[in-house]
Enzyme design. Structure first.
Site, PDB file in Angstrom:
ATOM      1  N   TYR A 171      54.431 -10.931 -39.590  1.00 62.14           N
ATOM      2  CA  TYR A 171      53.810 -10.212 -40.708  1.00 62.14           C
ATOM      3  C   TYR A 171      52.421 -10.785 -40.998  1.00 62.14           C
ATOM      4  CZ  TYR A 171      58.279  -8.027 -42.078  1.00 62.14           C
ATOM      5  OH  TYR A 171      59.433  -7.284 -42.108  1.00 62.14           O
ATOM      6  N   LYS A 205      59.981  -8.337 -34.933  1.00 63.45           N
ATOM      7  CA  LYS A 205      59.989  -7.382 -36.043  1.00 63.45           C
ATOM      8  C   LYS A 205      58.578  -7.249 -36.599  1.00 63.45           C
ATOM      9  CE  LYS A 205      61.686  -6.441 -40.700  1.00 63.45           C
ATOM     10  NZ  LYS A 205      62.259  -7.025 -41.941  1.00 63.45           N
TER      11      LYS A 205
END
Length: 305
Positions: A171, A205
């Site tokens: 992220y 992810k």
């Protein structure tokens, strides 16, 4: 465990992993309603730690109980369930043999705004709990990203030696270019996926990318090379390309709670672009159980299709 051709092809992409690690990756890929398809849906529940219990669970009070999430993942037929140490410890004996689990080894909290995470678990604890793998978050672009990467490298080495898989939440945050829009810009998401792949992740992810281009130097290349980012499917295809030309599994988050129609549209676009699957947290446990199960069935059907 008899492997499908799709799963065998995926395992072949992880050329240096030992048998135990490949068996654990196969456990995840061969579990649930998407078993054998090469696609994955994982339920992550670290939001209580990250955002606070009321913000996470008050909309559906049953979700305060960690057993609820184990049962949700099992009954929905998902591939795996990921959570921090305490939550997994609550149900490891009752449910750990019914679904592969992933121990999230670092977490932030909302009591400060530092773009960093604390270590909240260990590889030894993942082995003790019978987990298939570990999870870890990095914030590329933050002031702490190199420290996070150093820690991840040691945890990855230990996990692979112990026969576990490594799932990296990548992220991007902070830095001179990364405003809120920049965090989901397609060039940034592609960069985040590539960084995680280079750090040895088995599963990556990232967030669904927008068509926004953030880094000036990258924007120039995207325009000169005419990289098509006009649709979500094309953007997902580019993210997969950035993860070693699809040799690494890339899952996309569901994000904050949104309408079912919006979720279905998002995941259809991601699937059309070759995404490996999804990690969906708040959009499941903040709904009523029967609504969440019906929604997950639809998302599973999208990735099966």
């Amino acid at each position: 465990m008899k492997l499908t051709p799709q799963v065998k092809r995926i395992l072949d992409n992880y050329e240096t992993d030992n048998a135990s690690t490949k068996i654990n990756l196969a456990r995840v890929l061969m579990h649930g309603k998407l078993a054998g398809t090469g696609k994955l849906i994982i339920l992550p529940v670290d939001q209580g730690m990250e955002h606070g219990p009321a913000r996470s669970f008050a909309a559906n009070p049953a979700a305060y109980d960690p057993h609820y999430h184990y049962k949700m993942a099992i009954d929905a037929g998902l591939n795996a369930y990921a959570a921090p140490l305490g939550a997994l410890e609550c149900g490891a004996i009752s449910y750990g043999d019914q679904i592969p689990t992933i121990l999230k080894l670092n977490n932030a909290n909302s009591l400060n705004d530092v773009k960093n995470q604390a270590i909240t678990g260990s590889v030894k604890e993942a082995v003790r709990l019978g987990c298939a793998g570990i999870g870890y978050t990095i914030y590329p672009g933050s002031d702490y990203c190199y420290e996070q990467i150093d820690i991840l490298q040691e945890l990855t080495r230990e996990a692979k030696e112990s026969g576990l898989i490594v799932v990296v939440w990548s992220y991007p945050r902070g830095g001179p270019f990364l405003d809120k829009a920049g965090e989901t810009a397609v060039d940034i998401c592609a960069y985040a996926a590539h960084i995680a792949a280079q750090l040895g992740a088995h599963i990556i992810k990232v967030k669904p990318p927008t068509s926004h281009l953030c880094l000036p130097a990258a924007k120039k290349v995207y325009e000169e090379q005419k990289i098509d980012v006009s649709t979500l499917a094309k953007r997902a295809e580019h993210i997969m390309q950035s993860a070693f030309a699809g040799r690494r599994l890339v899952l996309f988050s569901g994000g904050e709670q949104t309408s079912e129609a919006s979720l279905f549209e998002t995941f259809q676009g991601l699937k059309d672009g070759g995404a490996s699957g999804a990690i969906i947290g708040r959009n499941t446990f903040q709904r009523k159980r029967e609504d969440a199960l019906a929604m997950l069935d639809k998302i599973i059907d999208i990735f099966k299709g």
